[in-house]
Design a protein around this motif. Structure first.
Motif, mmCIF file in Angstrom:
data_model
loop_
_atom_site.group_PDB
_atom_site.id
_atom_site.type_symbol
_atom_site.label_atom_id
_atom_site.label_comp_id
_atom_site.label_asym_id
_atom_site.label_seq_id
_atom_site.Cartn_x
_atom_site.Cartn_y
_atom_site.Cartn_z
ATOM 1 N N GLN A 1 3.075 -1.844 6.436
ATOM 2 C CA GLN A 1 3.493 -2.030 4.783
ATOM 3 C C GLN A 1 2.854 -2.946 4.254
ATOM 4 O OE1 GLN A 1 7.949 -1.454 5.409
ATOM 5 N NE2 GLN A 1 7.965 0.043 3.908
ATOM 6 N N THR A 2 2.310 -2.954 3.038
ATOM 7 C CA THR A 2 1.841 -4.067 2.387
ATOM 8 C C THR A 2 3.147 -4.601 1.406
ATOM 9 O OG1 THR A 2 1.102 -2.653 0.434
ATOM 10 C CG2 THR A 2 -0.662 -3.363 2.379
ATOM 11 N N VAL A 3 2.951 -5.351 0.742
ATOM 12 C CA VAL A 3 4.000 -5.865 0.012
ATOM 13 C C VAL A 3 4.373 -4.673 -1.096
ATOM 14 C CG1 VAL A 3 4.610 -7.536 -1.944
ATOM 15 C CG2 VAL A 3 3.423 -8.207 0.153
ATOM 16 N N GLY A 4 3.367 -4.288 -1.872
ATOM 17 C CA GLY A 4 3.733 -2.966 -2.683
ATOM 18 C C GLY A 4 4.131 -1.889 -2.084
ATOM 19 N N MET A 5 3.479 -1.478 -0.780
ATOM 20 C CA MET A 5 4.193 -0.374 -0.138
ATOM 21 C C MET A 5 5.744 -0.527 0.299
ATOM 22 S SD MET A 5 0.777 0.127 2.051
ATOM 23 C CE MET A 5 1.349 1.580 3.505
ATOM 24 N N ARG A 6 6.023 -1.687 0.651
ATOM 25 C CA ARG A 6 7.489 -1.991 0.776
ATOM 26 C C ARG A 6 8.251 -1.692 -0.421
ATOM 27 N NH1 ARG A 6 9.168 -4.737 5.928
ATOM 28 N NH2 ARG A 6 6.961 -4.732 6.047
ATOM 29 N N ALA A 7 7.824 -2.167 -1.451
ATOM 30 C CA ALA A 7 8.659 -2.286 -2.707
ATOM 31 C C ALA A 7 8.764 -0.806 -3.128
ATOM 32 C CB ALA A 7 8.019 -2.927 -3.826
ATOM 33 N N TRP A 8 7.893 0.041 -2.920
ATOM 34 C CA TRP A 8 7.861 1.504 -3.069
ATOM 35 C C TRP A 8 8.445 2.303 -2.111
ATOM 36 C CZ3 TRP A 8 8.074 3.227 -7.941
ATOM 37 C CH2 TRP A 8 8.028 2.441 -8.943
ATOM 38 N N ARG A 9 8.856 1.921 -0.703
ATOM 39 C CA ARG A 9 9.249 2.505 0.300
ATOM 40 C C ARG A 9 8.173 3.306 1.034
ATOM 41 N NH1 ARG A 9 13.732 4.700 -2.846
ATOM 42 N NH2 ARG A 9 13.181 6.536 -1.561
ATOM 43 N N LEU A 10 6.932 2.951 0.992
ATOM 44 C CA LEU A 10 6.095 3.538 1.726
ATOM 45 C C LEU A 10 5.916 3.051 2.920
ATOM 46 C CD1 LEU A 10 3.571 4.279 -1.326
ATOM 47 C CD2 LEU A 10 5.000 5.902 -0.553
ATOM 48 N N LYS A 11 5.129 3.848 3.675
ATOM 49 C CA LYS A 11 4.770 3.289 5.077
ATOM 50 C C LYS A 11 3.725 4.116 5.755
ATOM 51 C CE LYS A 11 6.827 1.854 9.563
ATOM 52 N NZ LYS A 11 5.709 1.223 10.095
ATOM 53 N N LEU A 12 2.781 3.240 6.187
ATOM 54 C CA LEU A 12 1.522 3.965 6.721
ATOM 55 C C LEU A 12 1.682 4.176 8.305
ATOM 56 C CD1 LEU A 12 -1.545 4.681 6.447
ATOM 57 C CD2 LEU A 12 -2.125 2.110 6.591
ATOM 58 N N GLN A 13 1.319 4.895 8.853
ATOM 59 C CA GLN A 13 1.780 5.446 10.278
ATOM 60 C C GLN A 13 0.817 6.375 10.573
ATOM 61 O OE1 GLN A 13 5.859 6.522 10.131
ATOM 62 N NE2 GLN A 13 5.572 8.806 9.702
ATOM 63 N N ASN A 14 0.983 6.502 12.101
ATOM 64 C CA ASN A 14 0.198 7.651 12.835
ATOM 65 C C ASN A 14 1.110 8.880 12.451
ATOM 66 O OD1 ASN A 14 -2.323 6.713 14.084
ATOM 67 N ND2 ASN A 14 -0.847 5.465 15.133
ATOM 68 N N ARG A 15 0.518 10.107 12.737
ATOM 69 C CA ARG A 15 1.347 11.311 12.699
ATOM 70 C C ARG A 15 2.415 11.425 13.429
ATOM 71 N NH1 ARG A 15 0.115 14.640 8.416
ATOM 72 N NH2 ARG A 15 0.070 16.352 9.661
ATOM 73 N N ASP A 16 2.542 10.841 14.585
ATOM 74 C CA ASP A 16 3.716 10.741 15.452
ATOM 75 C C ASP A 16 4.701 9.591 15.106
ATOM 76 O OD1 ASP A 16 2.455 8.558 16.593
ATOM 77 O OD2 ASP A 16 2.359 9.172 18.688
ATOM 78 N N GLY A 17 4.641 8.716 13.974
ATOM 79 C CA GLY A 17 5.349 7.876 13.585
ATOM 80 C C GLY A 17 5.193 6.507 14.416
ATOM 81 N N SER A 18 3.877 6.455 15.224
ATOM 82 C CA SER A 18 3.698 4.892 15.756
ATOM 83 C C SER A 18 2.686 4.157 14.906
ATOM 84 C CB SER A 18 2.926 5.279 17.202
ATOM 85 O OG SER A 18 1.639 5.884 16.858
ATOM 86 N N LYS A 19 2.604 2.882 15.200
ATOM 87 C CA LYS A 19 1.689 2.118 14.479
ATOM 88 C C LYS A 19 0.108 2.124 14.548
ATOM 89 C CE LYS A 19 4.981 -1.926 14.437
ATOM 90 N NZ LYS A 19 5.081 -3.416 14.777
ATOM 91 N N LEU A 20 -0.454 1.908 13.547
ATOM 92 C CA LEU A 20 -1.808 1.922 13.844
ATOM 93 C C LEU A 20 -2.543 1.056 14.530
ATOM 94 C CD1 LEU A 20 -1.189 3.070 11.096
ATOM 95 C CD2 LEU A 20 -3.146 2.541 9.869
ATOM 96 N N SER A 21 -3.637 1.650 15.174
ATOM 97 C CA SER A 21 -4.667 0.757 16.208
ATOM 98 C C SER A 21 -5.488 0.044 15.160
ATOM 99 C CB SER A 21 -5.258 1.572 17.086
ATOM 100 O OG SER A 21 -6.404 2.190 16.399
ATOM 101 N N LEU A 22 -6.272 -0.829 15.842
ATOM 102 C CA LEU A 22 -7.344 -1.780 15.035
ATOM 103 C C LEU A 22 -8.397 -0.910 14.599
ATOM 104 C CD1 LEU A 22 -7.951 -4.555 14.051
ATOM 105 C CD2 LEU A 22 -9.033 -4.745 16.176
ATOM 106 N N THR A 23 -8.796 0.096 15.356
ATOM 107 C CA THR A 23 -9.661 0.955 15.055
ATOM 108 C C THR A 23 -9.239 1.807 13.821
ATOM 109 O OG1 THR A 23 -10.308 1.034 17.348
ATOM 110 C CG2 THR A 23 -11.184 2.922 16.069
ATOM 111 N N GLN A 24 -8.255 2.310 13.980
ATOM 112 C CA GLN A 24 -7.537 3.156 12.715
ATOM 113 C C GLN A 24 -7.825 2.102 11.521
ATOM 114 O OE1 GLN A 24 -4.222 4.510 14.664
ATOM 115 N NE2 GLN A 24 -4.607 6.567 14.002
ATOM 116 N N VAL A 25 -7.434 1.112 11.487
ATOM 117 C CA VAL A 25 -7.277 0.041 10.178
ATOM 118 C C VAL A 25 -8.523 -0.137 9.790
ATOM 119 C CG1 VAL A 25 -6.807 -2.203 9.683
ATOM 120 C CG2 VAL A 25 -5.098 -0.964 11.092
ATOM 121 N N VAL A 26 -9.712 -0.244 10.753
ATOM 122 C CA VAL A 26 -11.029 -0.515 10.154
ATOM 123 C C VAL A 26 -11.576 0.869 9.510
ATOM 124 C CG1 VAL A 26 -13.517 -0.841 11.152
ATOM 125 C CG2 VAL A 26 -11.530 -2.429 12.061
ATOM 126 N N ILE A 27 -11.062 1.697 10.192
ATOM 127 C CA ILE A 27 -11.890 3.180 9.668
ATOM 128 C C ILE A 27 -11.162 3.321 8.244
ATOM 129 C CG2 ILE A 27 -11.536 5.570 9.955
ATOM 130 C CD1 ILE A 27 -11.640 5.331 12.794
#
Length: 169
Positions: free
Chosen positions: A94-120
């Motif tokens: 979550q960025t600041v804006g995502m947190r304010a709007w209750r958005l969360k970026l995640q993998n399809r299984d709910g886990s956190k992103l890897s560095l490779t996913q962030v770069v992509i």
């Protein structure tokens, strides 16, 4: 092994275009402030180089003009903004804006992103324009960068947003 938090995260609905846009505008304001701060640092660096005699500037060619003469200043600013988004996407989803709007970026299984996913995701987001794909993808409501990185942007409940906010601190 799937944790309870991942199970909880996997059950949230995908974010629509309006929430994405609201968070994008909020984050744009934060990114503008970060760009201003990064520019001040770059100008101070140019001032130090000038004061120590490492570069010589004329009256027509000031510190800002020296910074803007090549691609390095633009690359520097893009890198600073990418680090801002990448850090938050990687650490909490979550960025600041995502947190304010209750958005969360995640993998399809709910886990956190890897560095490779962030770069992509950073390379394919097209400055947020990739989110317009959500208007076409009615079924999954995923953007170009979501498909490219194998991620999803979900809407958290108020309780879950608070729970994961304090958990990530």
């Amino acid at each position: 092994m799937v944790t309870e938090a991942q199970k909880l995260h996997a059950s949230f609905p995908s974010a629509g275009i309006l929430r994405r846009l609201a968070a994008w505008i909020y984050d744009l304001l934060v990114a503008a402030a970060i760009i201003m701060l990064a520019s001040a640092v770059a100008l101070a660096f140019a001032g130090i180089l000038s004061a120590t005699g490492m570069i010589t500037l004329t009256e027509e060619f000031d510190h800002a003009a020296w910074l803007a003469q090549g691609p390095w200043y633009s690359i520097y600013l893009i890198t600073v903004v990418a680090i801002f988004f990448g850090y938050f996407w990687k650490t909490s989803g979550q960025t600041v804006g995502m947190r304010a709007w209750r958005l969360k970026l995640q993998n399809r299984d709910g886990s956190k992103l890897s560095l490779t996913q962030v770069v992509i995701r950073l390379l394919t987001c097209c400055a947020g324009l990739g989110s317009l794909w959500v208007l076409v993808d009615f079924k999954n409501r995923r953007s170009w960068h979501d498909y490219a990185a194998g991620t999803e942007l979900v809407v958290l409940s108020k309780e879950a947003n608070q729970l994961f906010y304090w958990h990530d601190l």
